[in-house]
Scaffold this active site. Structure first.
Site, PDB file in Angstrom:
ATOM      1  N   ASN A  16       0.986  -0.996  -0.128  1.00 21.10           N
ATOM      2  CA  ASN A  16      -0.253  -0.149  -0.131  1.00 21.10           C
ATOM      3  C   ASN A  16       0.895   1.742  -0.003  1.00 21.10           C
ATOM      4  OD1 ASN A  16      -1.815   2.496   0.843  1.00 21.10           O
ATOM      5  ND2 ASN A  16      -2.398   1.359   2.756  1.00 21.10           N
ATOM      6  N   CYS A  40      -4.928  -0.297   5.585  1.00 19.14           N
ATOM      7  CA  CYS A  40      -4.675  -1.252   6.220  1.00 19.14           C
ATOM      8  C   CYS A  40      -3.787  -1.252   6.975  1.00 19.14           C
ATOM      9  CB  CYS A  40      -3.042  -1.120   5.021  1.00 19.14           C
ATOM     10  SG  CYS A  40      -1.905  -0.551   5.583  1.00 19.14           S
ATOM     11  N   HIS A  41      -3.650  -0.785   8.090  1.00 12.90           N
ATOM     12  CA  HIS A  41      -3.599  -0.761   9.446  1.00 12.90           C
ATOM     13  C   HIS A  41      -5.033  -1.049  10.817  1.00 12.90           C
ATOM     14  CE1 HIS A  41      -5.287   3.141   9.901  1.00 12.90           C
ATOM     15  NE2 HIS A  41      -5.844   3.350  10.677  1.00 12.90           N
TER      16      HIS A  41
END
Length: 159
Positions: A110, A118-119
């Protein structure tokens, strides 16, 4: 452009129209990077880190990535602030239920972490896995980002 944040140094890059990279590792700024967009990105990220921003409203573009990766990254933008989901849920969201490992690879690649969250993707068991190369420091950053959002470390939504 680079700046210091609560998760360490962050490097930003843009083209003439949009933010193109957010990185935890050094990167060279494009000579024609739009400085206004870079300043806006820094400001909005600092607001996010201080808990005063839940969404980003600056232009961004994916200059890299396969069609599959871009599909995953787009799906990540639909995970609500303060919530998490599993890699399996992302795979199901894009109608590729067997692509769980590929989802992890897409997350790893990403180019716009934090903005493309994305975390917020965690292991099916609720454990923190896979962030910024899966290093210890990467997982600490992931935990800090989720803490900023007051997320619990369990799967909360299938968005």
């Amino acid at each position: 452009m680079q700046f210091e944040s609560i998760v360490g140094t962050i490097w930003l890059d843009a083209n003439s129209e949009a933010l193109t990279r957010v990185s935890y590792a050094p990167l060279a700024e494009t000579p024609l990077a739009n400085q206004t967009i870079l300043a806006l990105a820094q400001s909005q990220l600092e607001e996010f880190f201080s808990g005063n921003r839940t969404t980003f409203d600056l232009p961004y573009q994916f200059e890299s990535g396969t069609p599959f990766q871009r599909e995953v990254w787009q799906a990540l933008t639909e995970i609500p602030y303060g919530e998490t989901c599993s890699y399996q849920a992302v795979a199901e969201k894009i109608q590729r239920p067997k692509a769980v490992r590929a989802i992890g690879q897409a997350n790893r690649n990403n180019p716009l972490p934090i903005l493309v969250p994305c975390h917020r993707v965690i292991g099916k068991s609720g454990k923190l896995v896979g962030y910024s190369g899966s290093s210890e420091a990467g997982l600490q950053i992931k935990e800090q980002l989720l803490t900023i959002e007051n997320s619990t470390l369990q799967e909360l939504t299938l968005f």
